[in-house]
Motif scaffolding. Structure first.
Motif, mmCIF file in Angstrom:
data_model
loop_
_atom_site.group_PDB
_atom_site.id
_atom_site.type_symbol
_atom_site.label_atom_id
_atom_site.label_comp_id
_atom_site.label_asym_id
_atom_site.label_seq_id
_atom_site.Cartn_x
_atom_site.Cartn_y
_atom_site.Cartn_z
ATOM 1 N N ASP A 25 0.827 -1.207 0.000
ATOM 2 C CA ASP A 25 0.000 0.000 0.000
ATOM 3 C C ASP A 25 0.863 1.258 0.000
ATOM 4 O O ASP A 25 0.595 2.225 -0.728
ATOM 5 C CB ASP A 25 -0.922 0.007 1.224
ATOM 6 N N GLN A 26 1.901 1.246 0.821
ATOM 7 C CA GLN A 26 2.794 2.400 0.914
ATOM 8 C C GLN A 26 3.513 2.639 -0.413
ATOM 9 O O GLN A 26 3.666 3.781 -0.859
ATOM 10 C CB GLN A 26 3.800 2.196 2.040
ATOM 11 N N PHE A 27 3.946 1.566 -1.040
ATOM 12 C CA PHE A 27 4.636 1.669 -2.322
ATOM 13 C C PHE A 27 3.722 2.252 -3.391
ATOM 14 O O PHE A 27 4.110 3.171 -4.131
ATOM 15 C CB PHE A 27 5.152 0.295 -2.735
ATOM 16 N N ILE A 28 2.502 1.737 -3.499
ATOM 17 C CA ILE A 28 1.570 2.226 -4.513
ATOM 18 C C ILE A 28 1.213 3.691 -4.239
ATOM 19 O O ILE A 28 1.114 4.505 -5.168
ATOM 20 C CB ILE A 28 0.297 1.366 -4.557
ATOM 21 N N SER A 29 1.038 4.058 -2.990
ATOM 22 C CA SER A 29 0.738 5.447 -2.647
ATOM 23 C C SER A 29 1.850 6.376 -3.117
ATOM 24 O O SER A 29 1.581 7.496 -3.604
ATOM 25 C CB SER A 29 0.529 5.593 -1.136
ATOM 26 N N ALA A 30 3.093 5.904 -2.993
ATOM 27 C CA ALA A 30 4.229 6.715 -3.444
ATOM 28 C C ALA A 30 4.192 6.909 -4.959
ATOM 29 O O ALA A 30 4.501 7.997 -5.467
ATOM 30 C CB ALA A 30 5.537 6.059 -3.015
ATOM 31 N N LEU A 31 3.803 5.865 -5.699
ATOM 32 C CA LEU A 31 3.693 5.984 -7.156
ATOM 33 C C LEU A 31 2.626 7.005 -7.535
ATOM 34 O O LEU A 31 2.816 7.820 -8.438
ATOM 35 C CB LEU A 31 3.354 4.630 -7.780
ATOM 36 N N VAL A 32 1.500 6.959 -6.826
ATOM 37 C CA VAL A 32 0.409 7.903 -7.094
ATOM 38 C C VAL A 32 0.864 9.327 -6.810
ATOM 39 O O VAL A 32 0.650 10.247 -7.614
ATOM 40 C CB VAL A 32 -0.830 7.549 -6.245
ATOM 41 N N ASP A 33 1.514 9.519 -5.671
ATOM 42 C CA ASP A 33 1.966 10.856 -5.278
ATOM 43 C C ASP A 33 2.957 11.446 -6.286
ATOM 44 O O ASP A 33 2.997 12.660 -6.501
ATOM 45 C CB ASP A 33 2.621 10.810 -3.895
ATOM 46 N N ARG A 34 3.743 10.571 -6.917
ATOM 47 C CA ARG A 34 4.762 11.040 -7.861
ATOM 48 C C ARG A 34 4.248 11.089 -9.298
ATOM 49 O O ARG A 34 4.976 11.446 -10.219
ATOM 50 C CB ARG A 34 5.991 10.139 -7.768
ATOM 51 N N GLY A 35 2.992 10.742 -9.479
ATOM 52 C CA GLY A 35 2.384 10.849 -10.799
ATOM 53 C C GLY A 35 2.842 9.811 -11.797
ATOM 54 O O GLY A 35 2.772 10.032 -13.016
ATOM 55 N N TYR A 36 3.281 8.655 -11.321
ATOM 56 C CA TYR A 36 3.767 7.604 -12.207
ATOM 57 C C TYR A 36 2.606 6.861 -12.864
ATOM 58 O O TYR A 36 1.556 6.644 -12.259
ATOM 59 C CB TYR A 36 4.617 6.599 -11.438
ATOM 60 N N THR A 37 2.825 6.456 -14.103
ATOM 61 C CA THR A 37 1.900 5.582 -14.815
ATOM 62 C C THR A 37 2.680 4.372 -15.309
ATOM 63 O O THR A 37 3.674 4.519 -16.018
ATOM 64 C CB THR A 37 1.267 6.311 -16.014
ATOM 65 N N ILE A 38 2.227 3.185 -14.935
ATOM 66 C CA ILE A 38 2.937 1.950 -15.274
ATOM 67 C C ILE A 38 2.501 1.458 -16.653
ATOM 68 O O ILE A 38 1.330 1.186 -16.895
ATOM 69 C CB ILE A 38 2.671 0.847 -14.224
ATOM 70 N N SER A 39 3.466 1.362 -17.562
ATOM 71 C CA SER A 39 3.161 0.891 -18.912
ATOM 72 C C SER A 39 3.410 -0.604 -19.078
ATOM 73 O O SER A 39 2.806 -1.250 -19.934
ATOM 74 C CB SER A 39 3.996 1.653 -19.936
ATOM 75 N N HIS A 40 4.326 -1.147 -18.269
ATOM 76 C CA HIS A 40 4.642 -2.571 -18.319
ATOM 77 C C HIS A 40 4.846 -3.075 -16.893
ATOM 78 O O HIS A 40 5.519 -2.413 -16.090
ATOM 79 C CB HIS A 40 5.920 -2.847 -19.116
ATOM 80 N N MET A 41 4.279 -4.222 -16.580
ATOM 81 C CA MET A 41 4.484 -4.855 -15.280
ATOM 82 C C MET A 41 4.900 -6.300 -15.504
ATOM 83 O O MET A 41 4.240 -7.031 -16.252
ATOM 84 C CB MET A 41 3.216 -4.801 -14.430
ATOM 85 N N ILE A 42 5.997 -6.706 -14.874
ATOM 86 C CA ILE A 42 6.458 -8.089 -14.977
ATOM 87 C C ILE A 42 6.525 -8.671 -13.575
ATOM 88 O O ILE A 42 7.364 -8.288 -12.758
ATOM 89 C CB ILE A 42 7.833 -8.171 -15.666
ATOM 90 N N ASN A 43 5.606 -9.591 -13.293
ATOM 91 C CA ASN A 43 5.549 -10.225 -11.976
ATOM 92 C C ASN A 43 6.427 -11.475 -11.997
ATOM 93 O O ASN A 43 6.008 -12.541 -12.444
ATOM 94 C CB ASN A 43 4.101 -10.566 -11.619
ATOM 95 N N ASN A 44 7.640 -11.301 -11.500
ATOM 96 C CA ASN A 44 8.663 -12.342 -11.605
ATOM 97 C C ASN A 44 9.008 -12.988 -10.263
ATOM 98 O O ASN A 44 9.595 -14.063 -10.233
ATOM 99 C CB ASN A 44 9.926 -11.714 -12.218
ATOM 100 N N ALA A 45 8.655 -12.351 -9.146
ATOM 101 C CA ALA A 45 9.034 -12.880 -7.828
ATOM 102 C C ALA A 45 8.490 -14.298 -7.649
ATOM 103 O O ALA A 45 7.366 -14.606 -8.052
ATOM 104 C CB ALA A 45 8.513 -11.975 -6.727
ATOM 105 N N GLY A 46 9.296 -15.147 -7.041
ATOM 106 C CA GLY A 46 8.865 -16.528 -6.847
ATOM 107 C C GLY A 46 9.496 -17.170 -5.634
ATOM 108 O O GLY A 46 10.561 -16.751 -5.167
ATOM 109 N N ALA A 47 8.820 -18.180 -5.112
ATOM 110 C CA ALA A 47 9.337 -18.960 -3.988
ATOM 111 C C ALA A 47 9.127 -20.435 -4.270
ATOM 112 O O ALA A 47 8.180 -20.816 -4.978
ATOM 113 C CB ALA A 47 8.631 -18.566 -2.691
ATOM 114 N N LEU A 48 9.998 -21.257 -3.743
ATOM 115 C CA LEU A 48 9.955 -22.689 -4.032
ATOM 116 C C LEU A 48 10.280 -23.489 -2.785
ATOM 117 O O LEU A 48 11.137 -23.092 -1.984
ATOM 118 C CB LEU A 48 10.970 -23.016 -5.138
ATOM 119 N N VAL A 49 9.587 -24.603 -2.617
ATOM 120 C CA VAL A 49 9.973 -25.601 -1.618
ATOM 121 C C VAL A 49 10.075 -26.933 -2.348
ATOM 122 O O VAL A 49 9.195 -27.284 -3.135
ATOM 123 C CB VAL A 49 8.962 -25.668 -0.447
ATOM 124 N N ASN A 50 11.178 -27.631 -2.136
ATOM 125 C CA ASN A 50 11.411 -28.912 -2.799
ATOM 126 C C ASN A 50 11.402 -30.007 -1.739
ATOM 127 O O ASN A 50 12.408 -30.292 -1.108
ATOM 128 C CB ASN A 50 12.753 -28.877 -3.532
#
Length: 231
Positions: free
Chosen positions: A65-90
């Motif tokens: 929430d804090q991160f997104i609020s900062a983007l809004v406050d700075r007037g950023y517009t996201i043109s591309h989003m790549i959701n790459n984070a991952g976790a694994l248990v073997n």
């Protein structure tokens, strides 16, 4: 500001290489990860203001929430989003604890769902969201012992992507998911110790960058296998 690309899981492997690749192509990159030291190393490689790094634990809603609020406050517009984070248990199915299962789903599924949901207010009209899945989550692909939590979570990401395209396609938004095969990363070493992949993170990042920049003109709401080997 031009093209603003948000990349999660940018502290190592494919995410790190992808952040560098998109920056090289002229994008303003916002790289997210939990490791401040590794993000600082990424920032140092670029040494300009087009590479921003943010320490965000995607499993902590307040931080998102804090991160997104900062983007809004700075007037950023996201043109591309790549959701790459991952976790694994073997681990064998019977030995996976409830906390391990929840952690894998928290990172691989819930954080993707929640980040997209919360970031919609800063989406460009023609945003392309690319979710990174795995061949382990691709229906009909070979599955491997010990990876039931990981593979099932990646299958959930694939289905989520299809649902998002159906719901938001009329807005002009594009959603696709890439189910990656073996890439020589730390996570691959966890899943398949000793296996040597034919593709390195830099090579895969070039492919993903190409796809992210232009594939939405031809492909939307698709689950695509990207693999030359098994695993």
């Amino acid at each position: 500001m031009g093209k603003v690309t948000l990349i999660t899981g940018a502290s190592r492997g494919i995410g790190y290489a992808l952040a560098l690749e998109m920056h090289m192509r002229g994008h303003h990159v916002i790289a997210l990860a939990r490791s401040e030291d590794k993000l600082q190393a990424l920032k140092a490689e670029c040494n300009d203001n087009r590479m921003e790094c943010a320490v965000v634990d995607l499993g902590q809603p307040a931080q998102v929430d804090q991160f997104i609020s900062a983007l809004v406050d700075r007037g950023y517009t996201i043109s591309h989003m790549i959701n790459n984070a991952g976790a694994l248990v073997n681990k064998p199915f019977g030995e996976i604890s409830a906390s391990e299962l929840r952690h894998v789903y928290e990172v691989n599924v819930f954080s993707v769902f929640e980040l997209i949901q919360k970031a919609m207010s800063v989406f460009a009209d023609d945003i392309h969201v690319v979710n990174i899945s795995s061949m382990g989550g691709f229906q009909g692909a070979q599955k491997f012992p010990g990876l039931s939590a990981y593979s099932s979570s990646k299958a959930a990401v694939a289905s989520l992507t299809e649902c998002l395209q159906e719901e938001f396609g009329e807005k002009g938004w594009s959603f696709n998911v890439l189910c990656l095969g073996a890439v020589q990363t730390e996570m691959l070493a966890e899943a398949f110790p000793g296996f040597k992949a034919p593709v390195n993170p830099s090579e895969m990042s070039t492919f993903i960058a190409d796809f992210t920049e232009g594939a939405q003109k031809f492909i939307r709401g698709k689950v695509l296998p990207i693999s030359s080997t098994t695993p």
